[in-house]
Write an enzyme that holds these catalytic residues in place. Structure first.
Site, PDB file in Angstrom:
ATOM      1  N   HIS A  95       5.069   4.721  11.902  1.00 43.02           N
ATOM      2  CA  HIS A  95       3.517   5.261  12.144  1.00 43.02           C
ATOM      3  C   HIS A  95       3.931   7.044  13.277  1.00 43.02           C
ATOM      4  O   HIS A  95       3.329   7.585  13.290  1.00 43.02           O
ATOM      5  CB  HIS A  95       3.472   4.670  12.458  1.00 43.02           C
ATOM      6  CG  HIS A  95       1.817   3.939  12.244  1.00 43.02           C
ATOM      7  ND1 HIS A  95       0.626   3.612  12.792  1.00 43.02           N
ATOM      8  CD2 HIS A  95       2.095   3.106  10.755  1.00 43.02           C
ATOM      9  CE1 HIS A  95       0.710   2.475  11.703  1.00 43.02           C
ATOM     10  NE2 HIS A  95       0.841   3.076  10.088  1.00 43.02           N
ATOM     11  N   GLU A 104      -5.003   1.127   2.726  1.00 39.34           N
ATOM     12  CA  GLU A 104      -4.374   0.111   3.714  1.00 39.34           C
ATOM     13  C   GLU A 104      -5.153   0.950   5.360  1.00 39.34           C
ATOM     14  O   GLU A 104      -5.323   0.346   6.134  1.00 39.34           O
ATOM     15  CB  GLU A 104      -3.368  -0.731   3.770  1.00 39.34           C
ATOM     16  CG  GLU A 104      -3.523  -1.498   4.646  1.00 39.34           C
ATOM     17  CD  GLU A 104      -2.296  -1.703   5.513  1.00 39.34           C
ATOM     18  OE1 GLU A 104      -2.656  -2.765   6.228  1.00 39.34           O
ATOM     19  OE2 GLU A 104      -2.046  -0.572   6.144  1.00 39.34           O
ATOM     20  N   GLU A 105      -4.210   1.737   5.799  1.00 36.79           N
ATOM     21  CA  GLU A 105      -4.262   2.722   6.748  1.00 36.79           C
ATOM     22  C   GLU A 105      -6.065   2.808   7.050  1.00 36.79           C
ATOM     23  O   GLU A 105      -5.888   3.168   8.491  1.00 36.79           O
ATOM     24  CB  GLU A 105      -3.442   3.666   6.735  1.00 36.79           C
ATOM     25  CG  GLU A 105      -1.716   3.867   6.229  1.00 36.79           C
ATOM     26  CD  GLU A 105      -1.065   2.720   7.827  1.00 36.79           C
ATOM     27  OE1 GLU A 105      -1.995   1.993   8.681  1.00 36.79           O
ATOM     28  OE2 GLU A 105       0.035   2.659   7.337  1.00 36.79           O
ATOM     29  N   HIS A 123       0.494  -0.988  -0.450  1.00 49.35           N
ATOM     30  CA  HIS A 123      -0.325  -0.162  -0.056  1.00 49.35           C
ATOM     31  C   HIS A 123       0.667   1.228  -0.461  1.00 49.35           C
ATOM     32  O   HIS A 123       1.851   1.125   0.897  1.00 49.35           O
ATOM     33  CB  HIS A 123      -0.976   0.099   0.752  1.00 49.35           C
ATOM     34  CG  HIS A 123      -0.307  -0.182   2.550  1.00 49.35           C
ATOM     35  ND1 HIS A 123      -0.322   1.305   3.332  1.00 49.35           N
ATOM     36  CD2 HIS A 123       0.452  -0.927   3.538  1.00 49.35           C
ATOM     37  CE1 HIS A 123       0.589   1.588   4.523  1.00 49.35           C
ATOM     38  NE2 HIS A 123       0.363   0.339   4.590  1.00 49.35           N
ATOM     39  N   GLU A 179       3.901  -6.135   4.479  1.00 43.92           N
ATOM     40  CA  GLU A 179       3.582  -4.651   5.361  1.00 43.92           C
ATOM     41  C   GLU A 179       4.929  -4.330   6.388  1.00 43.92           C
ATOM     42  O   GLU A 179       5.507  -5.221   6.292  1.00 43.92           O
ATOM     43  CB  GLU A 179       2.350  -5.418   5.786  1.00 43.92           C
ATOM     44  CG  GLU A 179       0.791  -4.956   5.943  1.00 43.92           C
ATOM     45  CD  GLU A 179       0.745  -3.336   5.952  1.00 43.92           C
ATOM     46  OE1 GLU A 179       1.598  -2.560   6.726  1.00 43.92           O
ATOM     47  OE2 GLU A 179       0.412  -2.693   5.597  1.00 43.92           O
ATOM     48  N   ASP A 218       6.265   1.577   6.648  1.00 43.02           N
ATOM     49  CA  ASP A 218       4.927   1.014   6.275  1.00 43.02           C
ATOM     50  C   ASP A 218       4.284   2.283   5.068  1.00 43.02           C
ATOM     51  O   ASP A 218       3.275   3.404   5.661  1.00 43.02           O
ATOM     52  CB  ASP A 218       4.324   1.179   7.350  1.00 43.02           C
ATOM     53  CG  ASP A 218       2.786   1.224   7.354  1.00 43.02           C
ATOM     54  OD1 ASP A 218       2.872  -0.317   6.955  1.00 43.02           O
ATOM     55  OD2 ASP A 218       1.974   1.475   7.949  1.00 43.02           O
TER      56      ASP A 218
END
Length: 845
Positions: free
Chosen positions: A296, A193-194, A147, A220, A159
């Site tokens: 993140h 995706e998030e 993603h 991922e 990510d």
């Protein structure tokens, strides 16, 4: 059309937008998302992985900035860049393949039991899909998924931009190969995706290519770089693990990680769940797990991902994809869907894998052999059977008591540290947890058995005691092996190692046990027999700690991280010491050991209590920040007549760990415990603008009074109709428009029940606490959201249902108010403070 069936809206060529700077890619349809094949031209090339290309892709994707769903960065710039690279790859591909590209913009809805359960609705989000076919086409395909979107305010390098970069280079490498594939490979660059797995759901449930997929690889991240861990496979389909074992050049896989992840202990999920549950497709889930401290956060930048990590991932994924795309089993994958598989890597050198049913047989045979050995030993000679059994069960009980005492003692220390406000002192300095909880655990174990030896076994032969306690540990492990196998857990192989190898060692040195004194030969042979389980357990323990320690910094305000980590350390200590307890009874004195351990523990505890070990770090090379979310919020509460009965504005603050805001108050004094957020009991989810239903994880938060905000794109919400339905029901239909991210909260009043709605499969799914949560998002050019709810009702003077809407502004000019900007600037540099604006409106009907 728009609806549950989804949108296959216009491609770049058909979209007249000022944000679209590139010409359309050849082969992408102008309207209707039609699928067009590229003619593949160019010279043949060997199958070679190019690290430099992947690094370039990664740098360019992250240079776009945060790629939040609905933002121009995600919906236009990232998509543009991907299409530009695909066009360049197509120009250099060989005529052994053909490439097809589709831009999918689906709309749909589904319910999921993640985070206590909620429903998701998405509109016009984006997927970029590339299909690499053999020249003559293929009936079946393998899917590779990454993603390109990121969470707000982060560059999202690990990510998941790095996975998309790797996939681009794999597409480039395979397309240049003169060797044709047997099956197609579909590369899905998913753009949402998030937003809790929305884009993968849109693809697997709506796209026509999804029907041909027989297996998938999901890429991922739960950390930044390092090795990519295979932490989920299947369901069933052991042939997929065998494919990974056969093809991966740098294997790193663990069924233990799979069972931990699927237990729900880790508050995370991946697209694997969507393909498994909604597509009924088996697959392999891989994730980077190193350095989860900056996952993140704004520090997840491309320069922090080492070349070795990209190289490893590229080597592994290219090899596994090529293996699957040339495998005869892919076409008949449903025929191989039989049972689970036990798998684990050995120091990253190779993977051991075997069917779970074989593992069950091995486990029971191993346990039975141990039981037979122990029964034969304890019951012979018959004249001493009762005496042997009495001593054996005494040792068995003492071993269990020592473990319980150790656990209780260490957990009490952890609770004490938490209560005095020194939680997470080990977060930046992991060695502190070992010196504090590890030494306490070992000292307590040694102390219990030293006291037992001194007062309970005064005149007992030391060699006999050592032998008896070895047998007690063997019995405990054998019982654990039988029980865990009976539970159907593949992780039982760990217990099998702890029974088989010690038992083998015992049989090899049986004569040494009977000799007087513990000779060097005995010690060496004993250590050699324990080498395999000890080495593997330490390797596994390090992997577990590497994953779990950073998670403690984002596990919410309700979990005591010191208690969790202390519990882990006790478990590891108990496991590693289980076959060394007998040495306490063989040595003459443990005084020096106890004094040393106690001294280290006491000194560390004093230092921790003094606050010398600050939990967080702003070190540029290795940051370990505290996570704080701030939402500048304006709330309005309406009554049954539509009148505003209460309104306020403030900056709502959530600290992501147990320490809350205690370390921030000295830097920003107005953020303190006098502004703790009160719960609006009459409103769903306490009247707070949760972006996800994580209210049960963050019960402590703060609300700093602030000025009212006036977004340039406010929500528009209206009732379309109220209909009386059969069976004493009422259907309320609504229209809602607003920013790309909105949350809908529903609470039926007493005497009413939410029976049906237009979301998911039509059956409402309640979140923890009984309220209903809907996560909404849209891409660009989404039409207003129409939905309805149906309630079985009794007349009630205060209405039948409360419905609230939170609008979240994650990007653009509405994202941060001047007051929010000013507050964020005052936060210390060891924090990652993510801020945005939002509104909250409560209505009663």
């Amino acid at each position: 059309g728009v609806g549950a069936a989804g949108v296959r809206a216009g491609s770049p060529a058909g979209w007249r937008s000022p944000w679209w700077p590139l010409p359309p890619v050849a082969g992408v349809a102008a309207r209707g998302g039609a699928l067009v094949s590229f003619p593949c031209l160019g010279k043949s090339s060997e199958l070679a992985w190019t690290l430099a290309e992947s690094r370039g892709y990664l740098d360019n994707i992250t240079a776009i900035g945060p790629r939040t769903v609905g933002s121009p960065e995600n919906e236009v710039l990232a998509v543009n860049y991907l299409l530009e690279q695909i066009r360049a790859i197509e120009r250099e591909s060989t005529d052994a393949h053909k490439i097809s590209v589709d831009i999918q913009r689906p709309t749909g809805s589904f319910s999921i039991d993640f985070l206590g359960g909620f429903t998701s609705y998405y509109a016009n989000i984006t997927n970029v899909i590339v299909k690499l076919d053999p020249r003559n086409g293929a009936e079946y395909a393998v899917l590779s998924n990454c993603h390109f979107d990121s969470v707000p305010n982060t560059p999202g390098a690990s990510d998941d931009a790095v996975s998309c970069a790797v996939m681009l280079e794999i597409l480039n490498t395979l397309s240049k190969s003169s060797e044709p594939l047997q099956h197609a490979i579909i590369f899905l660059f998913n753009g949402a995706e998030e937003n809790i797995l929305q884009a993968s759901h849109g693809f697997i449930t709506q796209h026509e290519w999804a029907k041909s997929i027989r297996a998938f690889i999901n890429l991922e991240a739960a950390g930044v770089g390092g090795k990519e861990l295979v932490f989920q496979t299947g369901p069933e389909n052991p042939w997929l693990v065998q494919a990974y074992v056969a093809a991966a050049k740098h294997p790193f896989a663990s069924v233990v990680a799979q069972e931990i992840f699927q237990s729900g202990i880790i508050p995370a999920d991946t697209d694997f769940r969507i393909y498994r549950d909604f597509g009924n497709v088996p697959g392999i889930d891989l994730a980077f797990i190193e350095n989860g401290y900056i996952y993140h956060t704004e520090y997840d930048t491309s320069d922090r991902i080492l070349a070795d990590s990209i190289q490893r991932a590229g080597d592994n994924i290219l090899a596994v994809l090529k293996y699957l795309a040339t495998s005869d089993k892919l076409a008949k994958s449903f025929e191989y869907r039989h049972g689970n598989v036990v798998f684990f890597d050995v120091l990253g050198l190779f993977v051991v894998a075997y069917p779970a049913r074989v593992g069950t047989i091995m486990n029971y045979i191993t346990a039975a052999t141990a039981f037979l050995y122990l029964s034969k030993k304890l019951l012979q000679p018959k004249t001493r059977a009762i005496h042997n059994l009495k001593n054996f069960f005494t040792a068995f009980s003492l071993t269990l008591i020592s473990w319980v005492c150790t656990l209780v003692t260490v957990l009490l220390v952890a609770v004490f540290v938490s209560v005095i406000g020194r939680s997470l002192s080990w977060y930046t300095h992991f060695y502190v947890s070992v010196f504090l909880y590890g030494t306490a655990a070992v000292a307590k174990l040694v102390l219990v058995h030293t006291l037992a030896k001194k007062f309970f076994y005064k005149n007992t032969n030391e060699q006999y005691l050592g032998d008896t306690f070895f047998d007690a540990s063997l019995m405990i492990w054998s019982l654990a092996l039988a029980m865990i196998t009976r539970m159907g857990l593949c992780s039982a192989f760990i217990c099998m190692l702890w029974v088989a190898f010690p038992l083998l060692a015992k049989l090899m040195i049986h004569k040494e046990f009977s000799q007087k004194g513990a000779t060097m030969k005995f010690v060496m042979m004993y250590m050699l027999g324990m080498f395999v389980p000890y080495l593997y357990m330490m390797y596994l323990s390090w992997t577990v700690f590497e994953m779990f320690t950073p998670i403690m910094g984002r596990s919410g305000s309700e979990i005591l991280p010191d208690v969790v980590l202390a519990g882990f350390i006790v478990v590891i200590t108990v496991i590693l010491s289980s076959y060394f307890i007998n040495f306490i009874y063989l040595v003459k004195s443990t005084k020096t050991t106890l004094i040393t351990l106690t001294t280290v523990f006491v000194v560390t505890l004093i230092l921790v209590c003094s606050g010398i070990f600050f939990p967080y770090s702003s070190d540029a090379a290795n940051p370990k920040p505290k996570r704080v979310f701030l939402q500048h919020t304006t709330r309005r509460f309406h009554d049954l007549g539509g009148n505003v009965v209460k309104s306020d504005s403030g900056i709502w603050i959530n600290g992501f760990d147990y320490n809350g805001i205690s370390h921030i108050t000295p830097h920003v004094p107005e953020i303190n415990d006098t502004i703790r957020t009160p719960c609006e009991e009459q409103a769903p989810f306490c009247g707070l603008p949760w972006i996800l239903p994580v209210h049960f994880m963050f019960r402590k938060n703060w609300y700093l009074p602030a000025t009212e905000i006036f977004p340039k794109r406010p929500i528009h919400f209206k009732v379309l109709s109220k209909e009386l339905m059969p069976w004493n029901s009422v259907r309320l239909s609504f229209e809602l428009s607003g920013p790309s991210h909105m949350s809908l909260y529903v609470r039926p009043h007493e005497g009413s029940a939410l029976s049906r709605w237009s979301l998911g499969d039509g059956t409402p799914v309640a979140s923890l606490g009984g309220d209903y949560f809907v996560f909404y998002s849209h891409g660009l050019q989404a039409t207003p959201w129409h939905f309805w709810v149906e309630l079985t009702v009794k007349k009630h003077p205060d209405g039948i249902v409360s419905l609230a809407i939170a609008a979240h502004y994650f990007f653009g000019e509405d994202q941060k108010s001047p007051q929010l900007y000013a507050l964020l600037e005052r936060f210390p540099n060891w924090t990652f403070s993510s801020g945005w604006s939002c509104t909250y409106d409560l209505f009663v009907f």
